[in-house]
Design a protein around this motif. Sequence first.
Motif, PDB file in Angstrom:
ATOM      1  N   VAL A 178       0.748  -1.183   0.146  1.00 34.97           N
ATOM      2  CA  VAL A 178      -0.022  -0.032  -0.014  1.00 34.97           C
ATOM      3  C   VAL A 178       0.687   1.344   0.002  1.00 34.97           C
ATOM      4  N   ASN A 179       0.431   2.419  -0.512  1.00 39.77           N
ATOM      5  CA  ASN A 179       1.028   3.745  -0.369  1.00 39.77           C
ATOM      6  C   ASN A 179       0.049   4.203   0.957  1.00 39.77           C
ATOM      7  N   GLU A 180       0.644   5.404   1.302  1.00 36.54           N
ATOM      8  CA  GLU A 180       0.368   5.887   2.518  1.00 36.54           C
ATOM      9  C   GLU A 180      -0.932   6.231   2.678  1.00 36.54           C
ATOM     10  N   LEU A 210       4.786  -0.950   2.530  1.00 40.43           N
ATOM     11  CA  LEU A 210       4.440   0.625   2.483  1.00 40.43           C
ATOM     12  C   LEU A 210       5.279   1.366   1.604  1.00 40.43           C
ATOM     13  N   THR A 211       4.647   2.022   0.541  1.00 39.05           N
ATOM     14  CA  THR A 211       5.613   2.791  -0.208  1.00 39.05           C
ATOM     15  C   THR A 211       5.408   4.238   0.239  1.00 39.05           C
ATOM     16  N   LEU A 212       6.618   4.887   0.048  1.00 36.84           N
ATOM     17  CA  LEU A 212       6.708   6.234   0.431  1.00 36.84           C
ATOM     18  C   LEU A 212       7.186   7.255  -0.359  1.00 36.84           C
ATOM     19  N   GLY A 213       6.957   6.796  -1.740  1.00 37.01           N
ATOM     20  CA  GLY A 213       7.293   7.993  -2.607  1.00 37.01           C
ATOM     21  C   GLY A 213       8.657   8.026  -2.767  1.00 37.01           C
ATOM     22  N   ALA A 214       9.041   9.286  -3.177  1.00 39.51           N
ATOM     23  CA  ALA A 214      10.583   9.663  -3.095  1.00 39.51           C
ATOM     24  C   ALA A 214      11.341   9.196  -1.799  1.00 39.51           C
ATOM     25  N   ARG A 215      10.634   8.967  -0.895  1.00 40.28           N
ATOM     26  CA  ARG A 215      11.453   8.578   0.523  1.00 40.28           C
ATOM     27  C   ARG A 215      11.550   6.958   0.658  1.00 40.28           C
ATOM     28  N   GLY A 216      11.067   6.195  -0.451  1.00 41.12           N
ATOM     29  CA  GLY A 216      11.282   4.880  -0.515  1.00 41.12           C
ATOM     30  C   GLY A 216      10.202   3.922  -0.020  1.00 41.12           C
ATOM     31  N   ALA A 217      10.502   2.982   0.974  1.00 41.08           N
ATOM     32  CA  ALA A 217       9.653   1.979   1.002  1.00 41.08           C
ATOM     33  C   ALA A 217       9.886   1.510   2.709  1.00 41.08           C
ATOM     34  N   PRO A 230      15.469   3.383   1.890  1.00 37.19           N
ATOM     35  CA  PRO A 230      15.289   4.852   1.052  1.00 37.19           C
ATOM     36  C   PRO A 230      15.308   4.505  -0.528  1.00 37.19           C
ATOM     37  N   ALA A 231      14.650   5.394  -1.235  1.00 37.38           N
ATOM     38  CA  ALA A 231      14.600   5.043  -2.722  1.00 37.38           C
ATOM     39  C   ALA A 231      15.805   5.706  -3.249  1.00 37.38           C
ATOM     40  N   PRO A 232      16.364   4.957  -4.413  1.00 37.50           N
ATOM     41  CA  PRO A 232      17.569   5.872  -5.340  1.00 37.50           C
ATOM     42  C   PRO A 232      17.213   7.142  -5.386  1.00 37.50           C
ATOM     43  N   THR A 233      18.287   7.923  -5.451  1.00 40.90           N
ATOM     44  CA  THR A 233      18.060   9.642  -5.519  1.00 40.90           C
ATOM     45  C   THR A 233      17.839   9.569  -7.291  1.00 40.90           C
ATOM     46  N   ILE A 234      16.870  10.128  -7.696  1.00 39.19           N
ATOM     47  CA  ILE A 234      16.771  10.294  -9.078  1.00 39.19           C
ATOM     48  C   ILE A 234      16.218  11.585  -9.522  1.00 39.19           C
ATOM     49  N   ASP A 235      16.368  12.075 -10.743  1.00 41.63           N
ATOM     50  CA  ASP A 235      15.729  13.029 -11.396  1.00 41.63           C
ATOM     51  C   ASP A 235      14.206  12.619 -11.534  1.00 41.63           C
ATOM     52  N   ALA A 236      13.063  12.895 -10.910  1.00 41.65           N
ATOM     53  CA  ALA A 236      11.905  12.197 -11.419  1.00 41.65           C
ATOM     54  C   ALA A 236      11.215  13.043 -12.492  1.00 41.65           C
ATOM     55  N   VAL A 237      10.763  12.280 -13.524  1.00 48.30           N
ATOM     56  CA  VAL A 237      10.132  13.079 -14.623  1.00 48.30           C
ATOM     57  C   VAL A 237       8.679  12.813 -14.668  1.00 48.30           C
ATOM     58  N   ALA A 241       2.686   5.425 -12.608  1.00 46.52           N
ATOM     59  CA  ALA A 241       2.873   3.973 -12.680  1.00 46.52           C
ATOM     60  C   ALA A 241       3.912   3.381 -11.999  1.00 46.52           C
ATOM     61  N   ALA A 242       4.615   4.362 -11.096  1.00 43.88           N
ATOM     62  CA  ALA A 242       5.749   3.931 -10.305  1.00 43.88           C
ATOM     63  C   ALA A 242       5.402   2.896  -9.460  1.00 43.88           C
ATOM     64  N   GLY A 243       4.091   2.997  -8.768  1.00 44.00           N
ATOM     65  CA  GLY A 243       3.791   2.043  -7.683  1.00 44.00           C
ATOM     66  C   GLY A 243       3.406   0.679  -8.444  1.00 44.00           C
ATOM     67  N   ALA A 272      12.735  -3.542  -5.233  1.00 45.07           N
ATOM     68  CA  ALA A 272      11.512  -2.926  -5.808  1.00 45.07           C
ATOM     69  C   ALA A 272      11.578  -1.309  -5.845  1.00 45.07           C
ATOM     70  N   CYS A 273      12.087  -0.829  -5.072  1.00 47.63           N
ATOM     71  CA  CYS A 273      12.578   0.782  -4.968  1.00 47.63           C
ATOM     72  C   CYS A 273      13.090   0.983  -6.149  1.00 47.63           C
ATOM     73  N   ALA A 274      13.946   0.544  -6.525  1.00 47.75           N
ATOM     74  CA  ALA A 274      14.945   0.775  -7.998  1.00 47.75           C
ATOM     75  C   ALA A 274      13.939   0.644  -9.185  1.00 47.75           C
ATOM     76  N   ALA A 275      13.056  -0.353  -9.046  1.00 50.98           N
ATOM     77  CA  ALA A 275      11.969  -0.533 -10.094  1.00 50.98           C
ATOM     78  C   ALA A 275      11.137   0.823 -10.171  1.00 50.98           C
ATOM     79  N   GLY A 276      10.497   1.100  -8.884  1.00 52.84           N
ATOM     80  CA  GLY A 276       9.655   2.297  -9.086  1.00 52.84           C
ATOM     81  C   GLY A 276      10.671   3.555  -9.393  1.00 52.84           C
ATOM     82  N   ALA A 277      11.746   3.833  -8.966  1.00 55.70           N
ATOM     83  CA  ALA A 277      12.558   4.778  -9.274  1.00 55.70           C
ATOM     84  C   ALA A 277      12.845   4.856 -10.846  1.00 55.70           C
ATOM     85  N   ALA A 278      13.168   3.870 -11.364  1.00 54.39           N
ATOM     86  CA  ALA A 278      13.448   4.011 -12.871  1.00 54.39           C
ATOM     87  C   ALA A 278      12.200   4.171 -13.709  1.00 54.39           C
TER      88      ALA A 278
HETATM   89  P1  ADP Z   1       2.128   5.287  -5.673  1.00 54.14           P
HETATM   90  O1  ADP Z   1       2.381   5.965  -7.040  1.00 54.14           O
HETATM   91  O2  ADP Z   1       1.318   4.181  -5.763  1.00 54.14           O
HETATM   92  O3  ADP Z   1       1.370   6.418  -4.744  1.00 54.14           O
HETATM   93  P2  ADP Z   1       4.670   5.821  -4.442  1.00 54.14           P
HETATM   94  O4  ADP Z   1       4.522   7.305  -4.772  1.00 54.14           O
HETATM   95  O5  ADP Z   1       4.765   5.493  -3.087  1.00 54.14           O
HETATM   96  O6  ADP Z   1       3.320   5.026  -5.018  1.00 54.14           O
HETATM   97  O7  ADP Z   1       5.743   5.167  -5.484  1.00 54.14           O
HETATM   98  C1  ADP Z   1       6.185   4.026  -5.419  1.00 54.14           C
HETATM   99  C2  ADP Z   1       7.804   3.565  -5.412  1.00 54.14           C
HETATM  100  O8  ADP Z   1       8.227   4.340  -6.747  1.00 54.14           O
HETATM  101  C3  ADP Z   1       8.227   4.241  -4.107  1.00 54.14           C
HETATM  102  O9  ADP Z   1       8.383   3.462  -3.027  1.00 54.14           O
HETATM  103  C4  ADP Z   1       9.762   4.493  -4.803  1.00 54.14           C
HETATM  104  O10 ADP Z   1      10.437   3.330  -4.685  1.00 54.14           O
HETATM  105  C5  ADP Z   1       9.371   4.985  -6.166  1.00 54.14           C
HETATM  106  N1  ADP Z   1       9.329   6.291  -6.397  1.00 54.14           N
HETATM  107  C6  ADP Z   1       8.300   7.140  -6.495  1.00 54.14           C
HETATM  108  N2  ADP Z   1       8.639   8.431  -6.910  1.00 54.14           N
HETATM  109  C7  ADP Z   1      10.000   8.568  -6.608  1.00 54.14           C
HETATM  110  C8  ADP Z   1      10.891   9.467  -6.378  1.00 54.14           C
HETATM  111  N3  ADP Z   1      10.497  10.833  -6.776  1.00 54.14           N
HETATM  112  N4  ADP Z   1      12.107   9.129  -6.529  1.00 54.14           N
HETATM  113  C9  ADP Z   1      12.688   8.134  -6.440  1.00 54.14           C
HETATM  114  N5  ADP Z   1      11.709   7.004  -6.325  1.00 54.14           N
HETATM  115  C10 ADP Z   1      10.413   7.062  -6.247  1.00 54.14           C
END
Ligand code: ADP
Length: 301
Positions: A178-180, A210-217, A230-237, A241-243, A272-278
């Motif tokens: 789940v996300n938050e 629990l996924t935490l967006g840019a903060r990881g999971a 923590p999530a990898p540090t990236i330039d989010a575009v 579909a990251a979730g 999994a965080c690397a996949a979301g970040a990619a």
């Molecule tokens: P959802 O899109 O379902 O709300 P999140 O926003 O929590 O889910 O994102 C899912 C996962 O994607 C995060 O746990 C993280 O690993 C990755 N992610 C999402 N946004 C970023 C970001 N700005 N930088 C790095 N990783 C990210």
Amino acid sequence: RVAVVGSANLDLVVTAPQLPRPGETVLGDDFRMVPGGKGANQAVAAARAGADCAFVGAIGGDGFGGLLRDNLAAAGVDVAGLRTVDGPSGVALIAVDHAAENCIVVAPGANGALTLDDADRDAVAAAGVLLLQLEVPLSEVTRAAGWARAGGAAVVLNAAPARPLPTELLDLVDVLVVNEHEAAVVAGVFTDEPAALLDALVGLVPRVVLTLGARGAAYADRDGARIEVPAPTIDAVDTTAAGDAFTGALAVALAERGGLTGDTATGVLRWACAAGAACAQRPGASTALPERDAIDALAAA
Ligand code: ADP
């Protein structure tokens, strides 16, 4: 093998200088059709992340159904369990303005008519991991989870779109993802504190991610493990579909490692965080779901 029982939608996306008000017509510019639906997206995510993946779902007999089927097959997903039902395919009508604000109407169509049968039972029982979301009828989600449990497959439930869940389903879940926002709705606890959400959710299911967006999971289980990655540090575009990328990759890692425990959670969540970040590094939704090489590269960075 990963089996996904879930939704397939076609996203009809138009961009415009501004969103229309009720009764107003505005002239748009760009138009795209993009395969979507959380079920199909997570099946494609799992296949691209390297899994042998089967999708069970429903499309309509319209022209959109063929596009959805072709898209899954092109990603290498086994579509033997994808049936065509009467009526339209699931669609999402999406308007996006130039400030990236959007307005979406989803018509579930065929997804709402999914009825599982004996062949699906075999497909689910043959998998090591069953991945579920909440865009097909809850009766079918629960039925599939029961088959997986009986066949020894791990049940991973991504509780999206968020809704409170019956005990009958929660009792069949091995890993809740789940996300938050979804965490708060499922737990019925309204707090910004991830630890409080995890505490509430491990009262309902054995393992929670629990996924935490840019903060990881974060991960919690009933044995008392509490892990944050923590999530990898990236330039989010574009984080659309990251979730789905995260959840698909998580299911693959579970299938490869034979489960999720406090000992394996750090490695599984990191990948999994690397996949979301990619996914977030590239524009687009399902088109941005990453291949295994891209996930490995970010996980190692
Ligand atoms: P959802 O899109 O379902 O709300 P999140 O926003 O929590 O889910 O994102 C899912 C996962 O994607 C995060 O746990 C993280 O690993 C990755 N992610 C999402 N946004 C970023 C970001 N700005 N930088 C790095 N990783 C990210």
